[in-house]
Every structure is written in C-alpha cells, then in structure tokens.
Design a protein around this motif. Structure first.
Motif, short mmCIF file in Angstrom:
data_model
loop_
_atom_site.label_atom_id
_atom_site.label_comp_id
_atom_site.label_asym_id
_atom_site.label_seq_id
_atom_site.Cartn_x
_atom_site.Cartn_y
_atom_site.Cartn_z
N GLY A 163 0.93 4.72 -5.07
CA GLY A 163 1.11 5.02 -6.54
C GLY A 163 0.12 4.05 -7.49
N THR A 164 0.12 4.30 -8.06
CA THR A 164 -1.02 3.15 -9.34
C THR A 164 -0.39 1.89 -9.91
OG1 THR A 164 -0.15 4.22 -11.30
CG2 THR A 164 -2.18 5.25 -10.01
N GLN A 165 0.54 1.29 -9.83
CA GLN A 165 1.41 0.35 -9.84
C GLN A 165 2.05 -1.08 -9.23
OE1 GLN A 165 0.61 1.26 -13.64
NE2 GLN A 165 1.22 -0.51 -13.54
N TRP A 218 -10.14 7.36 -7.29
CA TRP A 218 -9.19 8.08 -7.99
C TRP A 218 -9.15 9.27 -7.04
CZ3 TRP A 218 -4.62 6.95 -10.67
CH2 TRP A 218 -4.30 8.63 -11.25
N VAL A 219 -7.75 10.02 -6.21
CA VAL A 219 -8.03 11.16 -5.80
C VAL A 219 -7.37 12.90 -6.07
CG1 VAL A 219 -8.00 9.82 -3.47
CG2 VAL A 219 -5.80 10.35 -4.44
N ASP A 220 -7.47 13.14 -6.19
CA ASP A 220 -6.22 14.34 -6.50
C ASP A 220 -4.90 14.53 -5.66
OD1 ASP A 220 -5.26 16.48 -7.55
OD2 ASP A 220 -7.36 17.95 -7.32
N GLN A 221 -4.41 13.46 -6.06
CA GLN A 221 -2.83 13.54 -5.68
C GLN A 221 -2.20 14.94 -4.87
OE1 GLN A 221 -0.32 9.97 -5.13
NE2 GLN A 221 1.06 11.42 -5.24
N MET A 222 -2.34 16.04 -5.94
CA MET A 222 -1.36 17.41 -5.64
C MET A 222 -2.19 17.55 -4.46
SD MET A 222 0.77 18.76 -6.47
CE MET A 222 2.13 19.50 -6.51
N SER A 256 5.48 7.43 0.72
CA SER A 256 5.44 6.96 -0.51
C SER A 256 5.96 5.88 -1.46
CB SER A 256 6.18 8.51 -1.45
OG SER A 256 5.51 8.01 -2.13
N HIS A 257 5.73 5.54 -2.47
CA HIS A 257 6.74 4.44 -3.36
C HIS A 257 8.08 5.65 -3.64
CE1 HIS A 257 4.19 5.87 -6.53
NE2 HIS A 257 4.64 5.17 -7.10
N CYS A 258 8.27 6.30 -3.35
CA CYS A 258 8.50 6.91 -4.44
C CYS A 258 8.79 6.52 -6.18
CB CYS A 258 10.27 6.45 -4.00
SG CYS A 258 10.74 7.10 -2.35
N TRP A 269 8.45 8.38 -8.92
CA TRP A 269 8.74 10.11 -9.38
C TRP A 269 8.00 10.95 -9.63
CZ3 TRP A 269 13.74 11.42 -8.71
CH2 TRP A 269 13.66 12.51 -8.82
N ASN A 270 6.39 10.95 -9.99
CA ASN A 270 5.48 12.09 -9.97
C ASN A 270 5.34 12.42 -8.29
OD1 ASN A 270 4.51 12.34 -12.29
ND2 ASN A 270 4.12 9.90 -12.50
N SER A 271 5.38 11.08 -7.97
CA SER A 271 4.75 11.24 -6.28
C SER A 271 6.64 12.21 -5.71
CB SER A 271 4.99 9.99 -5.60
OG SER A 271 3.93 9.61 -5.95
N VAL A 272 7.52 12.12 -6.15
CA VAL A 272 8.09 12.51 -5.28
C VAL A 272 8.49 14.48 -6.01
CG1 VAL A 272 11.16 13.09 -5.73
CG2 VAL A 272 10.00 10.29 -5.71
N MET A 273 8.61 14.55 -7.20
CA MET A 273 8.25 15.84 -7.61
C MET A 273 6.76 16.16 -7.01
SD MET A 273 10.11 16.53 -10.07
CE MET A 273 11.61 16.33 -8.53
N GLU A 274 5.69 16.40 -6.44
CA GLU A 274 4.88 16.53 -6.27
C GLU A 274 5.30 16.78 -4.05
OE1 GLU A 274 1.76 13.89 -7.54
OE2 GLU A 274 2.32 14.13 -9.20
N SER A 275 5.74 16.35 -4.09
CA SER A 275 5.96 15.53 -2.59
C SER A 275 6.83 17.13 -2.68
CB SER A 275 6.54 15.22 -1.93
OG SER A 275 6.13 14.80 -0.56
N1 UDP Z 1 -2.41 9.66 -8.82
C1 UDP Z 1 -3.52 10.24 -8.59
N2 UDP Z 1 -4.96 10.03 -7.92
C2 UDP Z 1 -4.67 8.74 -7.00
C3 UDP Z 1 -3.72 7.75 -7.60
C4 UDP Z 1 -2.55 8.93 -8.45
O1 UDP Z 1 -3.47 11.53 -8.57
O2 UDP Z 1 -5.44 8.56 -6.94
C5 UDP Z 1 -0.96 10.77 -9.63
C6 UDP Z 1 -0.23 10.95 -8.68
O3 UDP Z 1 -0.48 11.96 -8.35
C7 UDP Z 1 1.28 10.78 -9.60
C8 UDP Z 1 0.95 9.78 -10.67
O4 UDP Z 1 -0.63 9.38 -10.46
O5 UDP Z 1 1.39 11.91 -10.59
C9 UDP Z 1 1.63 8.43 -9.66
O6 UDP Z 1 2.76 8.06 -10.59
P1 UDP Z 1 3.89 7.79 -9.54
O7 UDP Z 1 5.14 8.20 -10.59
O8 UDP Z 1 3.81 8.30 -8.48
O9 UDP Z 1 3.66 6.42 -9.44
P2 UDP Z 1 2.97 4.88 -10.17
O10 UDP Z 1 1.72 4.77 -10.39
O11 UDP Z 1 3.61 5.58 -11.52
O12 UDP Z 1 3.77 4.42 -9.43
#
Ligand code: UDP
Length: 482
Positions: A279-281, A328-332, A345-347, A349-355
């Motif tokens: 994730g990003t944080q 930055w990638v297009d994770q989906m 994954s760090h889990c 919630w977006n990553s869970v939904m996307e996976s």
């Molecule tokens: N994401 C992305 N590209 C990156 C990194 C993250 O598209 O290089 C998106 C990922 O698909 C998700 C969001 O950023 O939609 C991250 O949200 P998530 O709840 O998974 O984790 P957080 O970063 O809030 O801990």
C-alpha cells in the motif's frame, strides 16, 4: 426507479490514495445515474484525480490546503508524502481549517442533495447541518472492521484480558476470537487515552449524527455484520461496492509499462506470478524488508513487487526472479493480469476488494490501521487467503524469511491453495453480480440516492440503541461542538 432530476452530490475525499480512489469510482457510478457530481480536493491532489476522471464531466473544486502544520513539510497535501505516520494526526486535524472555504464553496454550488465526506472530516457534519444537507460518511473500511471497532469501544469485550495477545470473544459473534493486538495502538489499550483517541471520538460522534455510511463492500461478503450494524449500531450502512469494479479499462498507452510487458512474458511461459504490495502508507523497517526479500527469493516463486518504502534503494538477492517497481502502478490492472495468481498484501481494504474482484487469493501481511481485522476476515472468516504469522506467535511482530517462504509456496502451489482459489472464485462471481444491474450493490446505490433526494432530512435520521448509548456517554460539550 425514476431518475432524480436535478440531484447533485458533492464528494470530499480525505487526502490519502486509499480514501480518494474508491470515492472517484463512486462519483462515476453516480454520474452514470445522471446525478451531477462535484469533487472537492486541493491543488496538490487534483492532477491524479483529473487523470482518473479525465473521461468524465465530474467537476472539481480546489480548496486551499492549510499552511504551516506542525511536522508536515510545506507542499505536502497527501498523507502518502508525509515524512512518517507521526505526522498523520496533525495533518488530519489541520483540515478543520478548510471549513470556511468549504462552506463558501457549497454556498456557490447550491442546490446540493447530499454530501459524501470522509470519516476524518468530522467537521463537515457541522457544515452539512448548516445547509440542511444529509451527510454520508466514507471511512474506506469494510463493515466487519468498522463493527468490531465500535463493539470494542462500546461493549469493551477485551476489558478482562491480561495481555494484548490473550484471546477474547465477541458475545454477539461467538465464532469470532480476537486479541487486543488486532487493534492499532492506542486502541488496543484497555483504557485508551491521548490525542488519537480524542480525535477519533470526535469523528465517531460526527458519524453518529450523520445520515449514514457509504461502504466499499457488498452485502453478501459481510452480511451478518451489515445486519448487525444496521440493527444495533448505525447510522445505516449502505454497501455499494466493490467500487473498483466501476474502474473503466485503462486508456491504451502508446507503450505498455515495463511491468505489464514483464507480466506478459511470464504468462507466455505459463509462469504464475505473486504480486507484492504493502500500500501507500505502511512503514516497514529495512530489516523486515530484507527478510521479506529473502523469503521471496527462497520461495522460487516469480514476483512483481511494488515497493514504495522510502530509503530502500537496493535489496540483495531478489533480482533473478522478481521485478521491483518503484513508480505508481495501475494496481487493478496488475491484479487482473492472467499471470498474477496470488497477492502478498498488507490488507488495506481497497487492496482486499481489488484482489477479490480480480479473482486473486491473498497472503495477508497486515501492518497498521484496521488491516489486522481485514486479515482475520480474509483468512479466517471468508477463507479467501492465508495468513503470515510473525515469529513471536502474535498477530503483530517481526516476520522471518522462513515464514514468508513457506506461506508464499503454500499460497501459490500448496495443498490449501485449491480450496482458497475456489472460494475466491465464488466471491469474485458474487462481487460482480452485486455490482451488475439488479445486484445488491446496484440496488443499494439506487435506494441511497432515492433516500437522500426524496425524503425529508428530519424523517430519515435513524438512531439505534448502541448509537444512542454512545452519544449519551460522551461529554455534552463535545457533542454540541459538532
Ligand atoms: N495503488 C495503485 N498504485 C500504486 C499503489 C497503490 O493503484 O502504485 C492503489 C491501490 O490499487 C489501492 C490504493 O492505492 O486502490 C491503496 O489503498 P489500500 O486501501 O489498499 O491501502 P493504503 O495505501 O490505504 O494502505
């Protein structure tokens, strides 16, 4: 259901990628239903938002981001650019200084039918009330974790535990066993206090006064928790996700990014790939990153690792089978690639939904926020993933390379992976059906629009017993200030 003519929703996402991205997809879904949509953001955040919404006519309003915030470097307007998570709270608190500009902008945008704003913008409840606009809260969390956090603070089922790893039960969900370590500090303390607690109490009070919650999940995934929330806690939760399924296919770039070409190469050879991202944080120590790298390397599995951690320029020994991407990638899009068969994954919630939406099982490696609860849901409640366990046997702690190696192999080729894969496929199908015309999320979004647009605000507030109890327990002065 007839379209609501003249309906206008304003959306104000918190400045974190994980809180913003899903709300942009929600904006698209509203727009598809002929609702006018305006998104509030700041100049520093608008380029990414504009890029994601470039094919829409959704309007953007840029507000000035507050200046001179303690421990936040000038120019930082998104939490993914903060020097550390220690600056998160000053950043979130400072957004209150946007209230005047926010309200002035709303004045110029009338009529407004509904405000959807982030949980961390509790102060927007006051703005919504001033204008008589119903506010819906978005927290970025699923309803299982939201419910568990509320039960912890209201019913205190953990009160008798002797250690942060002692299991405790949730009386209304006897099959569940949690530990205090499933909750982030300071909320894992029996008597949590401090600035974080004060801040969250303010946000929860504002949420309790709001019209409802808009949730990036689907009813079938968390049905018993949705029902419980709606009957016993409230305000009403509307599950309208997975919102990532509203993401349009990427606009074909002149040239595919290197990582997509790399995935194409793997799938041409029939080599399964593990996607790795935290994730990003999340802040991960260099020692832990090296241990993960060692485990990945020893697993003999091919992997694509999006590594956003600052200060780690080189990881020994991972070049052979793995690709490390720093941009930055297009994770989906990565998750939907046919070579990708697992997600470490760090889990978030977006990553869970996307996976799950992409039919990819998850190997859980939670780090912070509500991610430990998400990991429990994924691995223990729904069975769409496996869990990595730290060396100390707790849900929190250092993870050894051997555990990473063992669990990566288990997810990608072990005996348990077949059952997990079957479950993920079921869930993916259900998620897709929920968002299609006539599905649960599709209908819920229509009901939500109808509810906020047609009903009189005074009739539609619904308070539940626990919600009242929570409000009743709080200091009257702080309630009146919201
Ligand atoms: N994401 C992305 N590209 C990156 C990194 C993250 O598209 O290089 C998106 C990922 O698909 C998700 C969001 O950023 O939609 C991250 O949200 P998530 O709840 O998974 O984790 P957080 O970063 O809030 O801990």
């Amino acid at each position: 259901m007839a379209p609501i003519s003249g309906a206008h929703f304003i959306i104000f996402p918190f400045m974190s990628q994980g809180h913003t991205i899903p709300l942009l997809y929600l904006g698209r879904l509203l727009r598809q239903r002929s609702i006018a949509v305006t998104i509030f953001t700041t100049a520093g955040n608008s380029p990414l938002i504009r890029a994601i919404l470039q094919d829409t006519d959704i309007k953007l309003v840029e507000l000035l981001f507050p200046k001179e915030i303690d421990s936040v470097p000038p120019g930082v307007e998104n939490t993914d650019k903060l020097p550390s998570m220690a600056s998160f709270l000053p950043f979130a608190i400072a957004t209150k200084n946007m209230q005047h500009d926010f309200e002035e902008a709303i004045q110029n945008l009338q009529p407004v039918s509904c405000l959807i704003s982030d949980m961390f913008f509790g102060w927007t409840q006051q703005s919504a009330a001033k204008f008589g606009i119903p506010r819906l809260v978005f927290s970025g969390m699923g309803i299982f974790s939201t419910t568990m956090c509320q039960i912890l603070s209201i019913d205190r089922p953990h009160a008798g535990t002797v250690s942060p790893d002692s299991p405790f039960f949730i009386p209304d969900f006897p099959q569940l066993k949690l530990t205090r370590n499933d909750f982030d500090p300071p909320f894992c303390d029996i008597e949590p206090t401090g600035v974080w607690v004060d801040f969250m109490v303010e946000q929860v009070l504002a949420m309790a006064k709001s019209h409802g919650l808009v949730v990036n999940s689907f009813y079938e995934l968390e049905s018993s928790y949705v029902d419980y929330w709606n009957h016993k806690i409230g305000p009403k939760a509307w599950c309208v996700g997975p919102l990532c399924l509203a993401k349009p296919p990427s606009i074909a770039a002149v040239e595919k990014p290197l990582y997509m070409k790399w995935l194409d190469g793997k799938s041409a050879k029939g080599v399964p790939v593990l996607f790795v991202s935290f994730g990003t944080q999340a802040e991960i120590s260099e020692e832990q990153l090296h241990e993960i790298a060692k485990g990945l390397e020893k697993s003999q599995v091919s992997f694509l690792w999006v590594l956003r951690s600052k200060g780690v320029e080189y990881l020994q020994g991972v070049e052979n089978r793995g690709l490390i991407v720093k941009e930055w990638v297009d994770q989906m899009e990565i998750l939907q690639h046919k070579a990708v068969k697992g997600f470490l994954s760090h889990c978030g919630w977006n990553s869970v939904m996307e996976s799950l939406s992409a039919n990819v099982p998850i190997l859980t490696f939670p780090m912070m926020a509500e991610q430990h609860l998400n990991a429990r849901l994924v691995a223990e409640e729904i069975g769409v993933g496996l869990r990595i366990i730290p060396s100390n046997g707790s849900v929190r702690g250092f993870v050894a390379a051997e555990e990473v190696e063992k669990m990566v192999k288990e997810l990608m080729e072990g005996v348990k992976c077949k059952a997990v894969q079957r479950k993920v496929e079921d869930i993916r199908d259900t998620a897709c059906a929920a968002t299609e015309e006539g599905g649960s999320s599709w209908r819920t979004l229509n009901f939500l629009i109808d509810d906020v647009c047609r009903k009189r605000l005074s009739q539609s507030y619904s308070r539940s017993p626990k919600n009242e109890e929570f409000l009743g327990r709080q200091d009257l002065r702080s309630i009146n200030s919201i």
